[in-house]
Design an enzyme around this catalytic site. Structure first.
Site, PDB file in Angstrom:
ATOM      1  N   LYS A 196       0.825  -1.211   0.000  1.00  0.00           N
ATOM      2  CA  LYS A 196       0.000   0.000   0.000  1.00  0.00           C
ATOM      3  C   LYS A 196       0.859   1.261   0.000  1.00  0.00           C
ATOM      4  CE  LYS A 196       0.085   1.126   4.707  1.00  0.00           C
ATOM      5  NZ  LYS A 196       0.467   2.420   5.266  1.00  0.00           N
ATOM      6  N   ASP A 224      -3.093   8.128   4.655  1.00  0.00           N
ATOM      7  CA  ASP A 224      -2.589   6.791   4.925  1.00  0.00           C
ATOM      8  C   ASP A 224      -3.212   6.267   6.222  1.00  0.00           C
ATOM      9  OD1 ASP A 224      -1.038   4.520   4.594  1.00  0.00           O
ATOM     10  OD2 ASP A 224       0.724   5.374   5.585  1.00  0.00           O
ATOM     11  N   GLU A 225      -3.370   4.945   6.314  1.00  0.00           N
ATOM     12  CA  GLU A 225      -3.878   4.290   7.533  1.00  0.00           C
ATOM     13  C   GLU A 225      -5.219   4.890   7.973  1.00  0.00           C
ATOM     14  OE1 GLU A 225      -2.412   1.700   8.349  1.00  0.00           O
ATOM     15  OE2 GLU A 225      -0.234   1.871   8.257  1.00  0.00           O
ATOM     16  N   ARG A 242       3.154  -9.938  10.561  1.00  0.00           N
ATOM     17  CA  ARG A 242       4.503  -9.364  10.576  1.00  0.00           C
ATOM     18  C   ARG A 242       5.526 -10.387  10.079  1.00  0.00           C
ATOM     19  NH1 ARG A 242       3.013  -5.228   9.620  1.00  0.00           N
ATOM     20  NH2 ARG A 242       0.994  -6.261   9.583  1.00  0.00           N
TER      21      ARG A 242
END
Length: 706
Positions: free
Chosen positions: A54, A245-246, A618
Site C-alpha cells: 500500500k 494513509d492508515e 509481521r
C-alpha cells in the site's frame, strides 16, 4: 495599457496525459496497484491488506497526480508518523526527478499546527503558543486539580493522567463527558459535576496561557473552519488532492477534518485496512473506513490483496483469523510464494520453559544465518516479556525493546525541555512550575507566587525586579535560572547550543534529583543535544519532540550495541508496519490476548482479534505462537491457563501443534544438530509425513528437541 501574461489553464490540452507519462505504471505495479495509483479524480478508498504494497501504491499515486498536472504544493499527504510522510515524499521525489519535493506531507497534528500558526489570531491565540504533549497536559491538570481542591472529599478523585485520558477521550470520540464516564470510567461518575467544571477550567487556562494540547490541534482547527468559512476555503482551496494513509486509524475529529480539507475540490484518496485497526484506546474508530462510501457519495472502492511479505501458509492463518471478525471488507490475501513452514502453536509447561524455547530457537536461527535484527518477539503488553528478558540477558543475546517509555516522557528530559518551553512562551505556566520547583527551597506555593509574577505582573519575566517574590533561601539559584532564560532569548543561538546552555545549568540539579542513577540518564541528555542540532529553530525542535517522540528504550540499546544489530522485542502495537523473517508471538493466553480489559468492553474482543492478526502478518517465513500452560500468581498460587481463544479452533493443517521435548543431554540443545542449517522439526514416533504435506496425520503433534 498594462501588459498581459496569460497563465495556462490546468485543463490545457498540452498538459501531460496518462498516455504520455515518464513512469510505466503497468510495468512497475501489479494490476490492483496500478488501478489504484492511476484512478481518476473524486473520492477513492483503497482497501489494502497486510503486506500488499500500500505504501508503494500511495507513492506511485503521488507521482501519477504530479505527472498528470497537479502541482505538488496542492497535494496534501496525511499520515500518522512524520517518518512515514517523509519516506513517501522522498521516494516519490526520486521517481520524478525531484518534482514531488513540495508535496505537503505530515501527520494530522503537524498539518493542523501549520494551519493554526498561520491563523492563530482568529482564535485569539498568540503565534508562539505552546504545544503540550500528554505528560505536559497532565501536569497542567495536576496544578488545576490541586488549586481547585477537587481531591479534598472522601471519594477518590481521578489522578492527573486519568483526567487527561478522560478529557482526551471525550474530544477524540466526539462524546460528552458523561458518556465517557459511563462507558469507560463508571467509578468516577459521581464526580461528573466537578469533572465538568475542571474540564472547563482546563480549557480556559490553556487559552489564557497560550497553550494547546494534542487534541486541541485538531479540535481548534475544526473550530477555525466552522467559525470562519473564508479561512476554510483558503486552506481547502490549497488542497487539490488529499491523500490519507492508515485511514482505519482515524478518530472522529480526523475523519471530519478530511472532509473539510477536501471540501473545495472533492478529491480525496484514503488507504487503509479495517483488519489492522488496533488503536481504539487512542480514540481511533475503524468504522470510519466503512463510513467512507456514505460520507463521500460515488466513492470508488478498490482492493489490494496480493501479499509480498509472507508465505502462503502464514497468509492462510491470517485469512482464517480475520474471518472471525464481526465486520470486515471481504478480501483474501494471497502470495506467489506458496511453499513454506506452517505457523506453529507451541504450548510450554510454564513461562520459564517458554522463554528457554524462544531463546534457543533464536540461537538456532542465528547459527543458520538469520540476523538477530530480522527476528522479532511480539507480545500484548510490555510486562509479558520480563521472563524472556532475563533469559536473553543470561545468554548474552542483545535485544532492543520497543513499546516502553518515550524520550520526552522521561523526567530528566522533561526538566530540560521545560526550560526551552518557558523561553519560547513565557506564559507557559506549567513549564514555569516544573523548572521553579527544581530549585531547592521553592515549593508549590512559592512557585505559584513566582508564576503569577512572571506571567501577570512582570514587565520582563526574565529580569528580576523590585516586586519579585524573592527569598534568601533560593535567591541566588533563581537569579541563575533567570540568567539562563535570558541567554536563551538570543535569536542567533542555535537550538543545540540552547540545550547545552540548559544542560550546564541543569547538571547539579540532575545529580541531586536523581542521585541513585543520574549517570544512566546522562546519555539521554546527550542524545537530546544531538537531536536539537538537526533543527534551525527552537520552536520546530519543541514541536517535533511533542508531535513525534522517540522511544527511550530504543535510544538506550542503540547506544549500547554497536557491533551487531540486536534482536527486536516489541509490543504488537509498536510493531505495526514492520516485518521480520521470523516472529515469535509469546503469552498467547486468554486474558492476555484478548486482554481481560477487552473482555469487559463492547467490541473489545474484536479489536484484540485484529491485534492478533497484525502480529501474525509481521512474519515473512516463520511464525511461532507460544503460551505457558501454567502460571503463578501470588494470590492464587500456580494455576492452569487457557490458550487464547483465537488459536483454539484453528485446524491443524493451518496452525501446526508442536510439542516441546526435554533432551536427556542438556548441552545438546544449545547448538543446532546440523551446524550449517536450521534443524528440521523431529518427526513423531509414528514417522508421520512432513508437516506441510496434506497427507500428514493431524492427530499427531510434531516435536521440537528441547
Amino acid at each position: 495599457m498594462a501588459r498581459r501574461i496569460v497563465l495556462r489553464s490546468e485543463e490545457d490540452p498540452d498538459r501531460p496525459s496518462p498516455e504520455n507519462l515518464t513512469i510505466d505504471y503497468e510495468e512497475e505495479l501489479n494490476p490492483q496497484q496500478q488501478a489504484a495509483a492511476t484512478a481518476g479524480d473524486g473520492p477513492l478508498l483503497i482497501v489494502a491488506g497486510a503486506g500488499t504494497g500500500k505504501t508503494r501504491t500511495l507513492i506511485y499515486r503521488l507521482a501519477y497526480l504530479v505527472e498528470t498536472g497537479t502541482r505538488p504544493e496542492q497535494i496534501v499527504l496525511l499520515t500518522f508518523t512524520r517518518r512515514a510522510a517523509n519516506d513517501m515524499t522522498a521516494r516519490a521525489t526520486q521517481l520524478l526527478d525531484g518534482r514531488c519535493e513540495k508535496v505537503q506531507g505530515g501527520t494530522f497534528h503537524a498539518f493542523c499546527l501549520q494551519v493554526l500558526r498561520r491563523h492563530a489570531e482568529a482564535l485569539d491565540l498568540p503565534r508562539n503558543f505552546t504545544v503540550l504533549d500528554a505528560a505536559d497536559a497532565a501536569d497542567v491538570l495536576s496544578v488545576l486539580r490541586a488549586r481547585g481542591d477537587y481531591a479534598s472529599g472522601e471519594e477518590r478523585f481521578p489522578q492527573k493522567r486519568t483526567l487527561y485520558n478522560m478529557f482526551s477521550a471525550a474530544t477524540n470520540r466526539d462524546e460528552a463527558l458523561h458518556e465517557v464516564l459511563a462507558n469507560r470510567y463508571p467509578q468516577y461518575s459521581g464526580h461528573l459535576q466537578a469533572l465538568t467544571q475542571l474540564q472547563t477550567e482546563y480549557r480556559q487556562y490553556k487559552q489564557a496561557h497560550g497553550m494547546l494540547d494534542f487534541d486541541d490541534l485538531l479540535e481548534r482547527t475544526l473550530e477555525l473552519f466552522e467559525n470562519n468559512d473564508e479561512i476554510r476555503q483558503q486552506v481547502a482551496g490549497r488542497c487539490k488532492h488529499v491523500l490519507v494513509d492508515e485511514y482505519q486509524d482515524t478518530n472522529a475529529l480526523q475523519a471530519t477534518l478530511v472532509k473539510q480539507f477536501a471540501s473545495v475540490h472533492g478529491n480525496v484518496t484514503v488507504v487503509g485496512d479495517d483488519a489492522q485497526s488496533i488503536y481504539r484506546f487512542r480514540g481511533a474508530d475503524y468504522k470510519n473506513i466503512f463510513r467512507f462510501p456514505d460520507e463521500f457519495p460515488n466513492a470508488e472502492v478498490l482492493k489490494l490483496e496480493r501479499n509480498y511479505r509472507s508465505t502462503q501458509p502464514i497468509l492462510d492463518l491470517a485469512n482464517h483469523v480475520i474471518e472471525q471478525a464481526d465486520r470486515s471488507y471481504e478480501k483474501e490475501l494471497f502470495s506467489e510464494d506458496e511453499e513454506g513452514e506452517l505457523p506453529a502453536l507451541v504450548p510450554a509447561a510454564d513461562g520459564e520453559m517458554e522463554s528457554r524455547f524462544v531463546a534457543q530457537m533464536i540461537m538456532r536461527l542465528r547459527e543458520d544465518g538469520v540476523p538477530l535484527s530480522d527476528i522479532a518477539v511480539l507480545f500484548r503488553s510490555s510486562h509479558n516479556a520480563y521472563d524472556l528478558e532475563v533469559e536473553l540477558n543470561r545468554r548474552n543475546i542483545p535485544f532492543v525493546k520497543y513499546g516502553g517509555l518515550k524520550l520526552n516522557e522521561a523526567a530528566h528530559i522533561k526538566d530540560v525541555l521545560a526550560h526551552l518551553k518557558v523561553a519560547e512562551n513565557p506564559q507557559d505556566a506549567a513549564s514555569w512550575n516544573r523548572i521553579l520547583q527544581l530549585i531547592h527551597g521553592i515549593g508549590p506555593k512559592t512557585a505559584q507566587d513566582l508564576i503569577e509574577w512572571a506571567t501577570e505582573t512582570a514587565d520582563d519575566p526574565f529580569v528580576p525586579g523590585d516586586r519579585t517574590p524573592f527569598s534568601s533561601r533560593y535567591v541566588s539559584r533563581l537569579k541563575e535560572l533567570l540568567g539562563v532564560l535570558r541567554t536563551l532569548q538570543d535569536p542567533d543561538l542555535p537550538p543545540s547550543e540552547q540545550v547545552e546552555t540548559v544542560l550546564d545549568y541543569y547538571q547539579p540539579i540532575l545529580e541531586a534529583e536523581y542521585a541513585e542513577d543520574y549517570p544512566k540518564r546522562e546519555p539521554d541528555l546527550e542524545h537530546l543535544a544531538g537531536l536539537a542540532a538537526n533543527y534551525e529553530s527552537r520552536r520546530r525542535f519543541l514541536e517535533s519532540m511533542a508531535l513525534d517522540p522517540i522511544e527511550l528504550t530504543a535510544l538506550e540499546q542503540d547506544a549500547a550495541e554497536d557491533d551487531e544489530p540486536p534482536l527486536v522485542l516489541s509490543t504488537i502495537h509498536s510493531a505495526k508496519g514492520l516485518e521480520f523473517h521470523t516472529v515469535f508471538l509469546i503469552r498467547a493466553l486468554d486474558g492476555t490476548i484478548p486482554s481481560r480489559h477487552a473482555l469487559r468492553e463492547d467490541e473489545g474482543v474484536d479489536e484484540e482479534l485484529r491485534l492478533f492478526y497484525v502480529a501474525c502478518t509481521r512474519a515473512e517465513e516463520n511464525l511461532f505462537i507460544s503460551y505457558p500452560m501454567t502460571q503463578y500468581r501470588r494470590s492464587y498460587g500456580e494455576y492452569m491457563t487457557d490458550p487464547s481463544r483465537f488459536v483454539t479452533d484453528i485446524p491443524e493443517e493451518v496452525l501446526e501443534p508442536v510439542q516441546l521435548v526435554e533432551e536427556d543431554a542438556p548441552d545438546a540443545v544449545e547448538a543446532p544438530a546440523e551446524p550449517d542449517r536450521l534443524p528440521e522439526r523431529a518427526e513423531s514416533s509414528d514417522s508421520a509425513p512432513p508437516p506441510n504435506r496434506p497427507d500428514r496425520d493431524p492427530t499427531e503433534a510434531d516435536e521440537l528437541p528441547f
